[in-house]
Each structure stands twice: as structure tokens, then as C-alpha cells.
Write an enzyme that holds these catalytic residues in place. Structure first.
Site, PDB file in Angstrom:
ATOM      1  N   GLU A 266      -6.522  12.514   5.116  1.00 54.18           N
ATOM      2  CA  GLU A 266      -5.922  13.690   4.467  1.00 54.18           C
ATOM      3  C   GLU A 266      -4.672  13.119   3.231  1.00 54.18           C
ATOM      4  OE1 GLU A 266      -6.834  16.577   4.876  1.00 54.18           O
ATOM      5  OE2 GLU A 266      -7.869  16.829   6.654  1.00 54.18           O
ATOM      6  N   CYS A 300       1.113  19.058   0.849  1.00 51.64           N
ATOM      7  CA  CYS A 300       0.134  18.450   0.175  1.00 51.64           C
ATOM      8  C   CYS A 300      -0.691  18.979  -0.795  1.00 51.64           C
ATOM      9  CB  CYS A 300      -0.630  17.404   1.061  1.00 51.64           C
ATOM     10  SG  CYS A 300      -1.245  18.534   2.440  1.00 51.64           S
TER      11      CYS A 300
HETATM   12  P1  NAP Z   1       3.094   7.605   3.298  1.00 48.46           P
HETATM   13  O1  NAP Z   1       4.283   6.955   2.964  1.00 48.46           O
HETATM   14  O2  NAP Z   1       1.863   7.623   3.290  1.00 48.46           O
HETATM   15  O3  NAP Z   1       3.498   8.003   5.079  1.00 48.46           O
HETATM   16  C1  NAP Z   1       2.659   8.724   6.002  1.00 48.46           C
HETATM   17  C2  NAP Z   1       2.773   7.956   7.192  1.00 48.46           C
HETATM   18  O4  NAP Z   1       2.061   6.563   7.082  1.00 48.46           O
HETATM   19  C3  NAP Z   1       4.193   7.780   7.791  1.00 48.46           C
HETATM   20  O5  NAP Z   1       4.314   7.922   9.169  1.00 48.46           O
HETATM   21  C4  NAP Z   1       4.274   6.406   7.324  1.00 48.46           C
HETATM   22  O6  NAP Z   1       5.269   5.898   8.086  1.00 48.46           O
HETATM   23  C5  NAP Z   1       3.190   5.763   7.643  1.00 48.46           C
HETATM   24  N1  NAP Z   1       2.916   4.553   6.782  1.00 48.46           N
HETATM   25  C6  NAP Z   1       3.699   3.972   5.823  1.00 48.46           C
HETATM   26  N2  NAP Z   1       2.815   2.935   5.293  1.00 48.46           N
HETATM   27  C7  NAP Z   1       1.869   2.668   6.071  1.00 48.46           C
HETATM   28  C8  NAP Z   1       0.798   1.532   6.366  1.00 48.46           C
HETATM   29  N3  NAP Z   1       0.782   0.593   5.335  1.00 48.46           N
HETATM   30  N4  NAP Z   1       0.064   1.623   7.277  1.00 48.46           N
HETATM   31  C9  NAP Z   1      -0.175   2.655   8.215  1.00 48.46           C
HETATM   32  N5  NAP Z   1       0.826   3.739   8.030  1.00 48.46           N
HETATM   33  C10 NAP Z   1       1.827   3.744   6.915  1.00 48.46           C
HETATM   34  O7  NAP Z   1       3.432   9.195   2.967  1.00 48.46           O
HETATM   35  P2  NAP Z   1       4.770  10.168   2.992  1.00 48.46           P
HETATM   36  O8  NAP Z   1       5.620   9.767   1.936  1.00 48.46           O
HETATM   37  O9  NAP Z   1       5.282  10.000   4.680  1.00 48.46           O
HETATM   38  O10 NAP Z   1       4.350  11.816   3.028  1.00 48.46           O
HETATM   39  C11 NAP Z   1       3.889  12.278   1.704  1.00 48.46           C
HETATM   40  C12 NAP Z   1       2.751  12.065   1.095  1.00 48.46           C
HETATM   41  O11 NAP Z   1       1.671  12.754   2.090  1.00 48.46           O
HETATM   42  C13 NAP Z   1       2.402  12.903  -0.081  1.00 48.46           C
HETATM   43  O12 NAP Z   1       1.735  12.207  -0.854  1.00 48.46           O
HETATM   44  C14 NAP Z   1       1.512  14.079   0.602  1.00 48.46           C
HETATM   45  O13 NAP Z   1       0.612  14.405  -0.454  1.00 48.46           O
HETATM   46  C15 NAP Z   1       0.655  13.602   1.506  1.00 48.46           C
HETATM   47  N6  NAP Z   1       0.176  14.540   2.452  1.00 48.46           N
HETATM   48  C16 NAP Z   1      -0.939  14.967   2.731  1.00 48.46           C
HETATM   49  C17 NAP Z   1      -1.420  15.789   3.439  1.00 48.46           C
HETATM   50  C18 NAP Z   1      -2.878  16.484   3.599  1.00 48.46           C
HETATM   51  O14 NAP Z   1      -3.145  16.974   4.759  1.00 48.46           O
HETATM   52  N7  NAP Z   1      -3.691  15.886   2.810  1.00 48.46           N
HETATM   53  C19 NAP Z   1      -0.391  16.421   4.457  1.00 48.46           C
HETATM   54  C20 NAP Z   1       0.790  15.980   4.484  1.00 48.46           C
HETATM   55  C21 NAP Z   1       1.107  15.077   3.377  1.00 48.46           C
HETATM   56  P3  NAP Z   1       7.055   5.912   7.578  1.00 48.46           P
HETATM   57  O15 NAP Z   1       7.353   7.197   7.665  1.00 48.46           O
HETATM   58  O16 NAP Z   1       7.909   5.100   8.128  1.00 48.46           O
HETATM   59  O17 NAP Z   1       6.656   5.635   5.936  1.00 48.46           O
END
Ligand code: NAP
Ligand code: MG
Length: 487
Positions: A266, A300
Site C-alpha cells: 500500500e 496516502c
Molecule cells: P516509509 O519511509 O516508506 O516508511 C514506512 C515504514 O517502512 C516505516 O515503518 C519505516 O521505518 C519502514 N522502512 C523504512 N525504510 C525501510 C526499508 N528499507 N525496508 C523496510 N522498511 C523500511 O514511509 P513514511 O515516510 O513512514 O510514510 C509516508 C508514506 O507512506 C507516504 O508516501 C504515503 O503515501 C505512504 N502511505 C501509504 C498508505 C497506503 O495505504 N497506500 C498508507 C499510509 C502511508 P521508519 O519509520 O523508521 O522510517
């Protein structure tokens, strides 16, 4: 009376007396990992602070899990898998039902904690996040003994150990979205919450203990990106479910493809909200507000591109400006607050960078709120841009903040083409008085969810998920079960 830069005269905002949430929630000075039903210190002994983004005060020191901890958690989930998956389905259902009830009983505490840790207004955590989290467990409790009706062939089998990584925008709700279907289908889980918002996931683990969920069925390993990476790349994991950025989603997709691990993603979005001239404009304005300023735009599926039929463009922007001037930005624990704190300093810098980029590209910025912002914490006034071209960065890239790009169109064809002109495909909104137009336009929009004459409505019975770079797989409803069952 005040005058906006665009010359609109609007009445001063009503002043309210403060209405702070009075419940005080105890937050532990430091946290542990939840592995095999036990609270354990992280292998590295390292911890990092989780702050309240509205005050910048440290709330707790969060345990930083590393590859050793991930190993232990996956092993615990593996040990728990056989007994859990063999449990009669009606018994599994009782656990989910109990968890749902306990979330309801502790709802106020969870809402306050969510608001303190993440910055979202208490009205949202109280009325949206926590009730929906409970609803997901209730809904999936009902599925446990009916799974044979959910899949073709009628022979549902769980996948095994699921690695679940979630973001910071709906911390408890995302945990519920991930855990409830996985458990209902007989899987066990290792969950990694986001770095800035671990506290409600830890509280949820306490609830699981209260409900006497067998040890190892759910393990919670807090930590940063490296912890998430160790988890999704672990060889002992049968399925990965990820919600977060498209960038990280692509990395995970590569890692899973190499091992043949089942995956649902997602990811991000740049969702269009389309307003036709025949729409109920005042209602549509409320929908636009819901679409972009709900949860400070940390959504998102935020309706971050607004397409307005040209004949009503002036009316819509005028009314939008008036409505925006009445939005109250400030203390998230105040029940009158519409817009809380931006989740982190880094996210605020990203949003302000986009606002700056929009102005540099020649778009006209509008930020009509006159209210003073608190001195401490991370804040962004609701903002919209006019004079936007589809090529402008504010019309193309996900901002993940309360920033809207307003554009116009002349015909339904043009609206659909421009709405679909994005690498994303998560959600869309259509506003019109004509039922036939709703169906025609909705059918041709490339989006996982299309809301008609409403926006940002969620329900556990309704599947949610994207097309294109917004990911694949669905969460919620009967469709969401498929991601946790063997084919
Ligand atoms: P993110 O950096 O992708 O982080 C999401 C999660 O993944 C966090 O728990 C993060 O840990 C972890 N993570 C980071 N790097 C990783 C890696 N290389 N391998 C595995 N896990 C890893 O995103 P965010 O900045 O937290 O969230 C915002 C984004 O999420 C936005 O782009 C939004 O569109 C998207 N989003 C999508 C949905 C949907 O339903 N489609 C819902 C909510 C959010 P850390 O917290 O320590 O970085
Ligand atoms: Mg925090």
C-alpha cells in the site's frame, strides 16, 4: 473582518475557549520489544526518543530492534504458527473479538496516546482511528470460521509467518488493518511500527497480553528503517505486507521477488478530486477540506489534486478560501482543533520545501488562516495553490501535507485524462448531481477507491488499495483476506 491577499473579505474566526482533553495517559520512560509473549530489551541496548510533535517534548525512549531481535521474533512467530493455525476457527475468532472489545474499553487512552505521539487532532483519533481499529478486529473475528466462503475452491490455508511494516500516519489503525486479517486467516505476525509513532502499537501489545493471545502469535519489534529492512528480508518470512512510501515499496518488491515471498503493498498517492459545475458546491467544499486537511494531509489517499469545472472555478476558490480561514490549527489535544501538528521536523521541512517550490514555479499560494501558530512544535497552515499546470511539481509529487493544487477543466473527457495523468492510482473523488455522470466517470478513473459526493470514508467491510505505483493487493473486506491465504 479581514481581507485575504486575493481580496476576499471574510469574517474573523470565532474564538473558542480551550477544550483540552482531560485524561492523563501514563507513558513509560522507556519501552521494550514484545517477542514470544515477553517484554525484552533490544539486543543492541540502543533506544531512540519518540517525541510529541506538538511540543517537541520527549515522551519515551523506544527500543531499537536489530537483526538479532528480528531473528528471535520470526522464530517465536514460527513456533506459534502450528498451534495457532490448528486452533478451531471459532476459538481464533474469540481472541479477535476480545481484542476488539478491549480496544473499545481502552479507547480514550489509546486516542490520547495516539494524538500525543503523532500530532493528529484528538477529534480524529477519538472518532476515526480508534473506532475503526476496533471495527477491523470485530469484522475479521466474524470471518475466522467462514473463510471457505472467501476464496474460490473453498480450501483456505494460512501462509505462515507474516512480516508487517507500517507508517506513522495512522499508527494504531494501520496495525489493526494488518494484524486482524492475518490472525483471522491463521497466520502469525512480526510487526514493525514507524519510528516516530511506536507507542500505540506497544499499548496494543499490552492489550493482546490482557486478552491472553498465545505467545508468539503477534510480535512487535520497534525500530527504524534498518529494522524494517531486516524484517522484510528475513528468510523465515512467508509473506510481507507493507504500507509506506513508493520508494521503499520498490526496494521491498525487489527483495521479495528474489525469494518468491508473497507481498502486498500500500504505497503513495496523488489523488484527484473532481468537481463538476452541477455539484452541490457547499457540500463539495466540505469534501475538499476532508480530502486534503484530514490528518494534516498525512493521508496516502489525500485528495491533493483538485480539478474544478471552469465555470465554477471562481466560486469554488472563493468558498475554499473562506472555509480555510475558519480551520483551527493548534494543540492536537484540544477538541476544537481541526489541524494538529505535522508528524516530524523532517516531514515539515519536506512540506515547506514543496510550498516553496510551488511559488518558485509561478503558482499562486493561498494560506488564509490568520491564527497565531504555537511557538514550539511543527505546524503548517492549510495551503492551496492556484495557477497550477499539470507539469508543476505541486501537481505531480506526493506532498503528504495540507497542500492542495487547484486546476480547472472544461469537459468530462479532459477531467478524466488529467486525473489519470499520474504514476499513482490510489483514490479519487467525483462531485456531481448526475448519477449517470458519477458512474461513467468513476468507471474510467484509474483508482482503487472512487468516492462519489463524499471523500475519505473508510470501513472494514470495504477493500482499500491501489493501482500502478500506489501498490497492489487490498486491505479490508473479503478481498483483503486473499492476501493472507494460500492460493
Ligand atoms: P516509509 O519511509 O516508506 O516508511 C514506512 C515504514 O517502512 C516505516 O515503518 C519505516 O521505518 C519502514 N522502512 C523504512 N525504510 C525501510 C526499508 N528499507 N525496508 C523496510 N522498511 C523500511 O514511509 P513514511 O515516510 O513512514 O510514510 C509516508 C508514506 O507512506 C507516504 O508516501 C504515503 O503515501 C505512504 N502511505 C501509504 C498508505 C497506503 O495505504 N497506500 C498508507 C499510509 C502511508 P521508519 O519509520 O523508521 O522510517
Ligand atoms: Mg512521536
Amino acid at each position: 473582518m479581514a481581507e485575504s491577499p486575493a481580496g476576499t473579505v471574510f469574517p474573523a474566526t470565532w474564538e473558542y475557549s480551550p477544550a483540552p482533553e482531560s485524561l492523563k495517559v501514563e507513558v513509560p520512560g522507556s519501552t521494550k520489544l514484545f517477542i514470544g509473549g515477553q517484554w525484552v530489551d533490544p539486543h543492541s541496548r540502543r533506544r531512540f526518543p519518540s517525541i510529541n510533535p506538538a511540543t517537541e517534548a520527549s515522551l519515551s525512549q523506544i527500543a531499537e530492534g536489530d537483526a538479532h531481535d528480528v531473528d528471535a521474533a520470526v522464530a517465536a512467530a514460527r513456533r506459534a504458527f502450528k498451534p495457532w493455525s490448528k486452533l478451531p476457527a471459532s476459538e481464533r475468532a474469540k481472541y479477535l473479538y476480545r481484542i476488539a472489545r478491549r480496544i473499545q474499553e481502552r479507547a480514550r487512552e489509546l486516542a490520547v496516546l495516539e494524538t500525543m505521539d503523532g500530532g493528529k487532532p484528538i477529534r480524529e483519533s477519538r472518532d476515526v482511528d480508534v473506532p475503526l481499529a476496533a471495527q477491523h478486529f470485530f469484522h475479521h473475528a466474524g470471518w475466522c470460521d467462514k473463510l471457505r466462503y472467501a476464496v474460490p475452491g473453498g480450501n483456505p490455508r494460512p501462509l505462515g509467518v507474516c512480516a508487517q511494516v507500517i507508517p506513522w500516519n495512522f499508527p494504531l489503525l494501520m496495525a489493526a488493518w494488518k494484524l486482524a486479517p492475518a490472525l483471522a486467516c491463521g497466520n502469525t505476525v512480526v510487526l514493525k511500527p514507524a519510528e516516530t509513532t511506536s507507542l500505540t502499537a506497544i499499548r496494543l501489545a499490552e492489550i493482546l497480553q490482557e486478552c491472553e493471545l498465545p505467545p508468539g502469535v503477534v510480535n512487535i519489534v520497534t525500530g527504524a528503517g534498518a529494522t524494517g529492512k531486516a524484517l522484510v528480508e528475513h528468510a523465515g518470512v512467508d509473506k510481507v505486507a507493507f504500507t509506506g512510501s513508493t520508494e521503499v515499496g520498490k526496494l521491498i518488491a525487489k527483495a521479495c521477488a528474489a525469494r518468491g515471498t508473497r507481498l502486498t503493498l500500500e504505497l503513495g498517492g496523488k489523488s484527484p478530486n473532481i468537481i463538476f459545475a452541477d455539484a452541490a458546491i457547499d457540500q463539495a467544499i466540505e469534501g475538499i477540506v476532508q480530502g486534503i486537511w484530514f490528518n494534516q494531509g498525512h493521508v496516502c489517499c489525500a485528495g491533493s489534486r483538485l480539478f474544478v469545472e471552469e465555470s465554477v472555478l471562481a466560486e469554488v476558490t472563493r468558498k475554499l478560501e473562506l472555509r480555510m480561514a475558519s480551520l483551527r490549527v493548534g494543540d492536537p489535544l484540544d477538541k476544537n482543533t481541526d489541524i494538529g501538528a505535522i508528524n516530524s521536523k523532517g516531514q515539515l521541512a519536506t512540506i515547506l520545501g514543496y510550498i516553496d517550490a510551488g511559488q518558485k514555479e509561478g503558482c499562486t499560494v493561498c494560506q488564509p488562516g490568520a491564527q497565531a501558530l504555537p511557538a514550539k512544535g511543527f505546524w503548517c497552515r492549510p495551503t492551496f495553490f492556484t495557477g497550477v499546470q499539470p507539469s508543476h511539481v505541486v501537481a505531480r509529487e506526493e506532498i503528504f501535507g495540507p497542500v492542495l493544487a487547484v486546476m480547472s477543466f472544461r469537459t468530462p473527457e479532459e477531467a478524466i485524462t488529467r486525473a489519470n495523468n499520474t504514476p499513482y492510482g490510489l483514490a479519487a473523488g467525483v462531485w456531481t448531481d448526475k448519477g449517470s455522470k458519477v458512474f461513467d466517470v468513476a468507471r474510467r478513473l484509474q483508482a482503487g477507491v472512487v468516492w462519489c459526493n463524499t471523500y475519505n470514508q473508510f470501513d472494514a467491510t470495504s477493500p482499500f488499495g491501489g493501482f500502478k505505483e500506489s501498490g497492489f493487493g487490498r486491505e479490508g473486506g473479503v478481498h483483503g483476506l486473499a492476501g493472507y491465504l494460500a492460493e
